[in-house]
Scaffold this motif. Structure first.
Motif, PDB file in Angstrom:
ATOM      1  N   VAL A   1       0.862  -1.186   0.000  1.00 32.69           N
ATOM      2  CA  VAL A   1       0.000   0.000   0.000  1.00 32.69           C
ATOM      3  C   VAL A   1       0.896   1.231   0.000  1.00 32.69           C
ATOM      4  N   GLU A   2       0.667   2.109  -0.960  1.00 32.36           N
ATOM      5  CA  GLU A   2       1.450   3.337  -1.047  1.00 32.36           C
ATOM      6  C   GLU A   2       0.643   4.519  -0.504  1.00 32.36           C
ATOM      7  N   ILE A   3       1.263   5.266   0.397  1.00 32.42           N
ATOM      8  CA  ILE A   3       0.715   6.528   0.892  1.00 32.42           C
ATOM      9  C   ILE A   3       1.474   7.615   0.131  1.00 32.42           C
TER      10      ILE A   3
ATOM     11  N   GLY B   1      -1.875   5.715  -3.182  1.00 35.75           N
ATOM     12  CA  GLY B   1      -1.119   5.546  -4.407  1.00 35.75           C
ATOM     13  C   GLY B   1      -1.418   4.159  -4.961  1.00 35.75           C
ATOM     14  N   ALA B   2      -0.380   3.453  -5.365  1.00 33.97           N
ATOM     15  CA  ALA B   2      -0.552   2.109  -5.902  1.00 33.97           C
ATOM     16  C   ALA B   2      -0.801   1.095  -4.772  1.00 33.97           C
ATOM     17  N   VAL B   3      -1.749   0.209  -5.009  1.00 32.43           N
ATOM     18  CA  VAL B   3      -2.014  -0.914  -4.114  1.00 32.43           C
ATOM     19  C   VAL B   3      -1.813  -2.167  -4.940  1.00 32.43           C
ATOM     20  N   ASN B   4      -0.938  -3.048  -4.465  1.00 32.32           N
ATOM     21  CA  ASN B   4      -0.638  -4.295  -5.177  1.00 32.32           C
ATOM     22  C   ASN B   4      -0.956  -5.483  -4.298  1.00 32.32           C
TER      23      ASN B   4
ATOM     24  N   ALA C   1      -4.383  -1.801  -8.093  1.00 27.41           N
ATOM     25  CA  ALA C   1      -5.301  -0.683  -8.230  1.00 27.41           C
ATOM     26  C   ALA C   1      -4.499   0.585  -7.972  1.00 27.41           C
ATOM     27  N   GLN C   2      -4.884   1.642  -8.620  1.00 30.92           N
ATOM     28  CA  GLN C   2      -4.180   2.914  -8.483  1.00 30.92           C
ATOM     29  C   GLN C   2      -5.108   3.963  -7.896  1.00 30.92           C
TER      30      GLN C   2
END
Length: 172
Positions: A26-28, A164-167, A157-158
């Motif tokens: 998970v991107e913050i 941000g990006a969730v992978n 998902a972006q």
């Protein structure tokens, strides 16, 4: 001379032939705003019935501040709160934790951990919900099948603002 005792437990213990794993990133994102607050984030799994199947992680302000304790603002994670949050008594060991700074944050869960224990095979959706004071809210979803059978699955998902990006990677 010490004596060694060996006990055979043949047939008494059964272990699954696989150890399925769920890896999440998970991107913050860094936001260019006058007043920045770290987001509250709920990461959970929904079943095909859209009910919460597992709470994986919830990040919130854990210290008391001028505005009160962070749990006061957990209902702002609206989807998670309606489906699961209001029935939880926080903190939840191994699930709740402090808000995270800007950057990428990795989480990993195996089928032997409490969060995934008893998760039946089937279709699920990873849900990541974020809300920030003096900011917005965002909800991202990634569908997957549990457990992965022979080959890993992946999804992404972006986010547009709060995330941000969730992978997601599901490994057999």
């Amino acid at each position: 001379m010490p004596t060694t005792l060996t006990i055979a437990l043949s047939g008494l213990l059964t272990m699954p032939a696989y150890a399925a794993q769920l890896d999440i990133s998970v991107e913050i994102p860094q936001l260019n705003v006058a007043e920045y607050h770290r987001p509250y984030v709920a990461i959970y799994l929904e079943g095909a019935d859209q009910k919460v199947a597992a709470n994986l992680s919830v990040w919130y302000q854990q210290r008391d501040g001028a505005e009160g304790h962070g749990t006061k603002w957990l209902p702002d994670l609206r989807q998670w709160w309606r489906k699961s949050g209001r029935t939880l008594k926080v903190p939840v060991d191994g699930v709740t934790g402090p808000t995270k700074p800007v950057g990428k944050h990795a989480l990993s869960f195996t089928d032997g951990q409490r969060q995934l224990a008893g998760l039946a095979p089937g279709e699920y959706t990873l849900v990541v919900e974020a809300v920030r004071e003096v900011g917005g809210r965002e909800l991202l979803k990634i569908p997957f099948t549990w457990p992965a059978t022979k080959t890993p699955q992946s999804g992404k998902a972006q986010g547009n603002a709060e995330l941000g990006a969730v992978n997601l990677t599901v490994k057999p």
